[in-house]
Motif scaffolding. Structure first.
Motif, PDB file in Angstrom:
ATOM      1  N   ASN A   1       0.862  -1.131   0.088  1.00 48.98           N
ATOM      2  CA  ASN A   1      -0.082  -0.144  -0.145  1.00 48.98           C
ATOM      3  C   ASN A   1       0.799   1.101  -0.125  1.00 48.98           C
TER       4      ASN A   1
ATOM      5  N   TYR B   1       1.119   5.563   0.119  1.00 51.65           N
ATOM      6  CA  TYR B   1       0.551   6.763   0.382  1.00 51.65           C
ATOM      7  C   TYR B   1       1.426   8.089   0.160  1.00 51.65           C
TER       8      TYR B   1
ATOM      9  N   LEU C   1      -2.935  13.512   5.076  1.00 51.34           N
ATOM     10  CA  LEU C   1      -3.083  12.165   3.786  1.00 51.34           C
ATOM     11  C   LEU C   1      -3.787  12.836   2.696  1.00 51.34           C
TER      12      LEU C   1
ATOM     13  N   TYR D   1      -3.906   7.496  -1.503  1.00 48.00           N
ATOM     14  CA  TYR D   1      -3.144   6.402  -0.975  1.00 48.00           C
ATOM     15  C   TYR D   1      -3.784   5.289  -2.201  1.00 48.00           C
TER      16      TYR D   1
END
Lengths: 112, 112
Positions: free
Chosen positions: B32, B34, B46, B49
């Protein structure tokens, strides 16, 4: 209410003492909790993760989790000047996404 | 062991210019990925992602976009930079079910 709350500090602790950093979170379903250390001008570094209620120790660091109180803390024993940094608390929700929610961090200064 | 790279380390760009920041991860498959931004003295925000090639989730509507052309490559782009885009851009990766995220060294962007 912020999802993850930390006291921004600065928190000043004498060298050799115990530094105590606190974090509260709002999502009762949260399952995974992390502490990151960020030196000025650098990227965050993972120092502790905790998933179960109770204490988890790693060297001079102890993470404490109390899910009933929605509270996670980080204790640093025998504080050193090199521990001076901003400490970020991060929480993973129990929902099915892959995100962490970060607090704004607590700035810690260890006084020689 | 896993390694995450970001470049460039520092960037100064005029308002209205395009942007391309690159992040690559070594030593793991199907991570994953980000993108975060940290404004001066602020917490981590954030931005995007990704859980796989071509799969991008946007967290904040703005003039930035992200792409994942390869399994371990994540790119952050903008067609026209704004002054408010200045900040410290951090790429992170995670794998498995422990949700620990590991950050790259970051890119410090100043828009003038």
């Amino acid at each position: 209410q912020k999802e993850v709350e930390q006291n921004s500090g600065p928190l000043s602790v004498p060298e050799g003492a115990i530094a105590s950093l606190n974090c509260t979170y709002s999502d009762r379903g949260s399952q995974s909790f992390f502490w990151y250390r960020q030196y000025s001008g650098k990227s965050p570094e993972l120092i502790m993760s905790i998933y179960s209620n109770g204490d988890k120790e790693d060297g001079r660091f102890t993470a404490q989790l109390n899910k009933a109180s929605q509270y996670v803390s980080l204790l640093i024993r025998d504080s050193q000047p090199s521990d001076s940094a901003t400490y970020l608390c991060a929480v993973k929700s129990n929902f099915g996404n892959e995100k962490l929610t970060f607090g704004t961090g607590t700035r810690l200064t260890i006084i020689p | 062991s896993q390694t995450i790279h970001q470049w460039p380390a520092t960037l100064v760009q005029p308002v209205g210019s395009p942007l391309s920041l690159e992040c690559t991860v070594e030593g793991t498959s199907n991570p994953n990925l980000y993108w975060y931004r940290q404004a001066a003295g602020r917490g981590l925000q954030l931005l995007f992602y990704s859980v796989g090639i071509g799969q991008i989730s946007s967290e904040v509507p703005q003039n930035l976009s992200a792409s994942r052309p390869q399994d371990r490559q994540f790119i952050l782009s903008s067609k026209k930079l704004l002054l408010s885009d200045s900040g410290f851009y951090l790429c992170a990766w995670s794998a498995g079910t422990d949700y620990e995220q590991y950050f790259g060294p970051g890119t410090r962007l100043t828009v003038t």
